[in-house]
Design a protein around this motif. Structure first.
Motif, PDB file in Angstrom:
ATOM      1  N   VAL A 157       0.860  -1.180   0.000  1.00  0.00           N
ATOM      2  CA  VAL A 157       0.000   0.000   0.000  1.00  0.00           C
ATOM      3  C   VAL A 157       0.899   1.232   0.000  1.00  0.00           C
ATOM      4  O   VAL A 157       1.775   1.377   0.859  1.00  0.00           O
ATOM      5  N   VAL A 158       0.677   2.101  -0.971  1.00  0.00           N
ATOM      6  CA  VAL A 158       1.469   3.327  -1.114  1.00  0.00           C
ATOM      7  C   VAL A 158       0.525   4.515  -1.047  1.00  0.00           C
ATOM      8  O   VAL A 158      -0.373   4.651  -1.886  1.00  0.00           O
ATOM      9  N   ASP A 159       0.710   5.351  -0.046  1.00  0.00           N
ATOM     10  CA  ASP A 159      -0.133   6.514   0.198  1.00  0.00           C
ATOM     11  C   ASP A 159       0.698   7.761  -0.097  1.00  0.00           C
ATOM     12  O   ASP A 159       1.534   8.175   0.708  1.00  0.00           O
ATOM     13  N   ILE A 160       0.469   8.362  -1.276  1.00  0.00           N
ATOM     14  CA  ILE A 160       1.256   9.520  -1.707  1.00  0.00           C
ATOM     15  C   ILE A 160       0.566  10.789  -1.228  1.00  0.00           C
ATOM     16  O   ILE A 160      -0.454  11.204  -1.782  1.00  0.00           O
ATOM     17  N   GLY A 161       1.114  11.387  -0.197  1.00  0.00           N
ATOM     18  CA  GLY A 161       0.521  12.581   0.388  1.00  0.00           C
ATOM     19  C   GLY A 161       1.172  13.858  -0.101  1.00  0.00           C
ATOM     20  O   GLY A 161       1.928  13.871  -1.073  1.00  0.00           O
ATOM     21  N   THR A 221       0.375  -7.363  -5.003  1.00  0.00           N
ATOM     22  CA  THR A 221      -0.527  -6.320  -5.499  1.00  0.00           C
ATOM     23  C   THR A 221      -0.098  -4.957  -4.986  1.00  0.00           C
ATOM     24  O   THR A 221       0.095  -4.770  -3.781  1.00  0.00           O
ATOM     25  N   LEU A 222       0.056  -3.995  -5.901  1.00  0.00           N
ATOM     26  CA  LEU A 222       0.326  -2.607  -5.534  1.00  0.00           C
ATOM     27  C   LEU A 222      -1.005  -1.877  -5.417  1.00  0.00           C
ATOM     28  O   LEU A 222      -1.809  -1.883  -6.363  1.00  0.00           O
ATOM     29  N   VAL A 223      -1.242  -1.261  -4.255  1.00  0.00           N
ATOM     30  CA  VAL A 223      -2.466  -0.490  -4.018  1.00  0.00           C
ATOM     31  C   VAL A 223      -2.070   0.966  -3.819  1.00  0.00           C
ATOM     32  O   VAL A 223      -1.247   1.280  -2.953  1.00  0.00           O
ATOM     33  N   GLY A 224      -2.625   1.856  -4.622  1.00  0.00           N
ATOM     34  CA  GLY A 224      -2.290   3.276  -4.543  1.00  0.00           C
ATOM     35  C   GLY A 224      -3.405   4.098  -3.947  1.00  0.00           C
ATOM     36  O   GLY A 224      -4.581   3.897  -4.277  1.00  0.00           O
ATOM     37  N   LEU A 225      -3.025   5.023  -3.057  1.00  0.00           N
ATOM     38  CA  LEU A 225      -4.004   5.841  -2.335  1.00  0.00           C
ATOM     39  C   LEU A 225      -3.713   7.330  -2.522  1.00  0.00           C
ATOM     40  O   LEU A 225      -2.606   7.719  -2.837  1.00  0.00           O
ATOM     41  N   ALA A 226      -4.735   8.128  -2.262  1.00  0.00           N
ATOM     42  CA  ALA A 226      -4.672   9.588  -2.139  1.00  0.00           C
ATOM     43  C   ALA A 226      -4.800  10.284  -3.487  1.00  0.00           C
ATOM     44  O   ALA A 226      -4.816   9.668  -4.551  1.00  0.00           O
ATOM     45  N   GLY A 227      -4.891  11.611  -3.431  1.00  0.00           N
ATOM     46  CA  GLY A 227      -5.309  12.419  -4.566  1.00  0.00           C
ATOM     47  C   GLY A 227      -4.445  12.338  -5.800  1.00  0.00           C
ATOM     48  O   GLY A 227      -4.955  12.386  -6.923  1.00  0.00           O
ATOM     49  N   SER A 228      -3.126  12.239  -5.633  1.00  0.00           N
ATOM     50  CA  SER A 228      -2.267  12.123  -6.816  1.00  0.00           C
ATOM     51  C   SER A 228      -2.605  10.858  -7.592  1.00  0.00           C
ATOM     52  O   SER A 228      -2.708  10.868  -8.828  1.00  0.00           O
ATOM     53  N   VAL A 229      -2.778   9.755  -6.875  1.00  0.00           N
ATOM     54  CA  VAL A 229      -3.060   8.470  -7.524  1.00  0.00           C
ATOM     55  C   VAL A 229      -4.453   8.476  -8.154  1.00  0.00           C
ATOM     56  O   VAL A 229      -4.629   8.049  -9.303  1.00  0.00           O
TER      57      VAL A 229
END
Length: 306
Positions: free
Chosen positions: A136-140, A206-214
């Motif tokens: 899980v990658v959360d790009i803030g 599995t790569l899971v992408g979070l937040a507005g950029s994603v």
């Protein structure tokens, strides 16, 4: 069912979720989910302090959210603050202001705590969709969290690369120059080296992408005429489409990015950096696609209240 309110205050945005949560199943039923771009982290990377105008924008959003929480009659409220307020010398001003408006003290959480909330919120409904682990990658705005695990976080690391921080640090041209893009990429690669000391980035299935950029990159990749959370949530965006969208954003001027139908005005100036982070993660891990989740740290905070 327990009615709860969760607030996530980050570097770029502040978000509210009012939901009914089943304490047995953990099912979260949204009643109100909203986001306001306040850019709390304006200048923090350079000055180490929260700007007065950024604080006032954030407090104005808190007043709006207080009215919503009262209208729905939430029984419990948790306010979590992340990167910008972690880094700021004057974060006590922020804490006092929030407590005066909402009646609760914001919890300025560590990067690891932020990562755990994000992982829980993002993977709760994915538990039956595969047998391997998730990254899980959360790009803030100020930081990016990396978490590997299956049903619980096995390893987590927060690093100081976010779309606002990288943009303020490096971008002076419109569109960004080759040198500016190279500087962003260098920071991201160094941060990935740091994250990889703790988190086995290449182990997950599995790569899971979070937040507005994603979610914004996903919306562009899907060709949406307007932002549609239902269409974006759980979409699978191939690496090739992420690369194409990133190249398009890199070549576009501010006005051209503003004209993209799904682009939030508060993301126009920082989306290039956010897209570069996502692309670099996919290249480092070898991920052929990213599963995009609209459920994230907010859902994790809500679940923590029951």
């Amino acid at each position: 069912m327990t009615r709860v309110a969760a607030i996530d205050c980050g570097t770029n945005s502040i978000r509210l979720l009012v939901a009914d949560v089943d304490p047995v199943s953990g099912e979260v039923t949204d009643l109100d989910r909203r986001m306001t771009i306040v850019r709390l982290g304006q200048g923090v990377d350079r000055t180490g302090r929260l700007a007065p105008e950024a604080l006032e924008r954030t407090f104005a959003a808190c007043r709006e959210y207080a009215a919503v929480i009262k209208e729905y009659g939430a029984e419990r409220l948790r306010f979590v603050a992340t990167s910008a307020s972690r880094d700021a010398e004057n974060r006590d001003d922020f804490v006092r202001g929030v407590k005066d408006i909402l009646g609760v003290e914001p919890e300025v959480v560590t990067g690891d705590q932020e990562a755990e909330f994000s992982f829980t919120g993002a993977t709760k409904e994915l538990a039956d969709s595969g047998s391997g682990e998730y990254l899980v990658v959360d790009i803030g705005g100020g930081s990016t969290e990396f978490v590997v695990g299956r049903t619980h976080a096995r390893a987590a690391r927060s690093v100081d690369i976010g779309c606002v921080r990288l943009t303020e640090r490096h971008v002076r041209s419109d569109p960004p120059s080759e040198a500016e893009v190279a500087a962003i990429r260098a920071d991201v690669e160094a941060a990935l080296d740091l994250a990889e000391q703790t988190v086995p980035l290449r182990d997950a299935e599995t790569l899971v992408g979070l937040a507005g950029s994603v979610t914004t990159v996903a919306a562009i990749a899907l060709g949406l005429a307007e932002y549609d959370s239902a269409a974006i949530h759980r979409s699978r965006i191939p690496y090739e489409r992420v690369a194409e969208v990133t190249a398009r954003l890199l070549a576009a001027t501010h006005d051209e990015r503003s004209a993209i139908p799904v682009m939030h005005p508060g993301r126009v100036d920082v989306i290039v950096s956010g897209a570069l982070v996502l692309l670099a993660v996919m290249e480092r891990t070898g991920a052929r696609e990213v599963v995009v989740s609209e459920h994230d740290i907010l859902d994790g905070i809500a679940l923590s209240l029951v």
